[in-house]
Design a protein around this motif. Structure first.
Motif, PDB file in Angstrom:
ATOM      1  N   LYS A  65      79.565  79.319  78.050  1.00 39.02           N
ATOM      2  CA  LYS A  65      78.525  80.148  77.562  1.00 39.02           C
ATOM      3  C   LYS A  65      77.576  80.170  78.687  1.00 39.02           C
TER       4      LYS A  65
ATOM      5  N   SER B  87      80.102  82.828  63.577  1.00 37.03           N
ATOM      6  CA  SER B  87      78.682  83.281  63.679  1.00 37.03           C
ATOM      7  C   SER B  87      78.388  83.933  62.358  1.00 37.03           C
TER       8      SER B  87
ATOM      9  N   SER C 237      81.157  75.242  67.914  1.00 32.21           N
ATOM     10  CA  SER C 237      81.604  74.545  69.363  1.00 32.21           C
ATOM     11  C   SER C 237      81.487  72.873  69.233  1.00 32.21           C
ATOM     12  N   LEU C 238      80.493  72.777  68.566  1.00 37.82           N
ATOM     13  CA  LEU C 238      79.977  71.127  68.427  1.00 37.82           C
ATOM     14  C   LEU C 238      80.940  70.329  67.440  1.00 37.82           C
TER      15      LEU C 238
ATOM     16  N   ASP D  12      77.527  80.126  66.478  1.00 31.04           N
ATOM     17  CA  ASP D  12      78.798  79.868  67.439  1.00 31.04           C
ATOM     18  C   ASP D  12      78.718  78.518  68.006  1.00 31.04           C
ATOM     19  N   LEU D  13      77.659  78.248  68.554  1.00 34.25           N
ATOM     20  CA  LEU D  13      77.393  76.789  69.160  1.00 34.25           C
ATOM     21  C   LEU D  13      77.573  75.664  68.254  1.00 34.25           C
TER      22      LEU D  13
ATOM     23  N   ILE E  71      74.476  75.820  77.250  1.00 34.51           N
ATOM     24  CA  ILE E  71      74.187  74.379  77.014  1.00 34.51           C
ATOM     25  C   ILE E  71      75.705  73.910  77.168  1.00 34.51           C
TER      26      ILE E  71
ATOM     27  N   ILE F  71      77.815  71.537  75.049  1.00 35.36           N
ATOM     28  CA  ILE F  71      78.304  71.875  73.815  1.00 35.36           C
ATOM     29  C   ILE F  71      79.673  72.889  74.118  1.00 35.36           C
ATOM     30  N   SER F  72      79.136  73.795  74.714  1.00 37.30           N
ATOM     31  CA  SER F  72      80.042  74.976  75.418  1.00 37.30           C
ATOM     32  C   SER F  72      79.826  75.411  76.663  1.00 37.30           C
TER      33      SER F  72
ATOM     34  N   GLN G 142      74.424  83.038  67.566  1.00 37.63           N
ATOM     35  CA  GLN G 142      74.778  82.375  68.720  1.00 37.63           C
ATOM     36  C   GLN G 142      74.724  80.795  68.534  1.00 37.63           C
ATOM     37  N   PHE G 143      73.665  80.580  67.515  1.00 36.57           N
ATOM     38  CA  PHE G 143      73.616  79.057  67.305  1.00 36.57           C
ATOM     39  C   PHE G 143      74.757  78.694  66.524  1.00 36.57           C
TER      40      PHE G 143
END
Length: 277
Positions: A176, A257, A230-231, A226-227, A169, A172-173, A223-224
């Motif tokens: 990754k 996470s 990042s958001l 982590d994202l 994505i 957002i990151s 991982q969501f």
């Protein structure tokens, strides 16, 4: 590149040894670690959201954070798992709006919402680590979120660096990749199975099917998480939440996470059969 990896790995190993040592120590010491991490994470969020100078809501936020965390040390004053926590959060919201009215123009609706988010995300979420640790066989169960969060992050980082070609994505990151995400899931499941094998020598039996299923789900959620962090950083226009941990950034950069999946692990263990016996 490899020097950065070495710093990152060294910091992670030192931190892991420290955390594991406290897991097998007195409960109060582990709770102190959790509370310290939560307060530092809250400070990093306040700083990222540029709220550190808005002292009315900052003082209010830390006061409620300490109040909520104190329930971990006094069993008679239990908040988690009861309606009392909801009442505390409702009171917090009302006081935040009172501050916004009194300090109109200095404290906005956005400040109110971000302060509420900061308390729930950095304090309420992370306190579930202590709740897991206090359960029967908690010193074993606590490794479920730790392994799933940290091994997913480690294998995703290595897999992305070695094999990453397709962006996951990028808005957002940007760093990754799909290959890294898959590597994280595989590494998480294998690490969980390895841990199950190790503790089998100490008499703990594991439902491997359940373990693999929950590891798969938690790795994806991790991982969501982590994202999601990042958001937040992109919204706040910051690269890292801090610089406390060499090679990682702030405490939130290291445990984003873990914070995200810990409540899921706790309520999973409340509802379903315990994985380790």
């Amino acid at each position: 590149m490899w020097s950065k990896v070495a710093i990152r790995v060294a910091s992670a190993l030192i931190g892991a040894v420290f955390v594991v040592a406290l897991i097998f120590s007195e409960t109060v010491y582990f709770n102190i670690l959790v509370c310290a991490a939560g307060l530092i994470a809250m400070h990093e969020l306040y700083t990222s959201f540029s709220q550190q100078k808005k002292w009315p809501i900052v003082i209010l936020g830390y006061s409620f954070a300490v109040f909520i965390m104190s329930s971990l040390f006094f069993p008679a004053f239990e908040l988690f798992g009861t309606s009392k926590l909801l009442y505390v959060l409702m009171l917090f919201i009302m006081l935040l709006f009172i501050c916004a009215v009194i300090f109109n123009g200095k404290i906005t609706l956005k400040d109110v919402l971000t302060s509420l988010f900061s308390l729930i995300y950095s304090v309420v979420f992370i306190c579930h680590l202590s709740l897991i640790h206090s359960m029967k066989y908690g010193f074993i169960l606590i490794f479920i979120p730790l392994i799933c969060a940290w091994m997913t992050d480690t294998f995703a980082y290595i897999g992305g660096m070695l094999f990453g070609k397709h962006k996951l994505i990028p808005k957002i990151s940007p760093n990754k990749t799909v290959e890294g995400a898959v590597s994280g899931v595989v590494g998480c499941i294998l690490s969980s199975l390895a841990f199950a094998y190790i503790i089998s020598f100490f008499g703990f039996k594991t439902n491997l099917g359940t373990l693999c299923s929950i590891s798969l789900i938690l790795s994806i959620l991790s991982q969501f998480g982590d994202l999601a962090a990042s958001l937040i950083k992109r919204e706040c226009n910051v690269k890292d939440f801090g610089n406390l941990i060499p090679g990682h950034g702030g405490i939130l950069d290291r445990i984003d996470s873990l914070i995200f999946i810990t409540p899921a692990v706790y309520y999973f263990l409340q509802i379903f059969e315990v994985i380790y016996k």
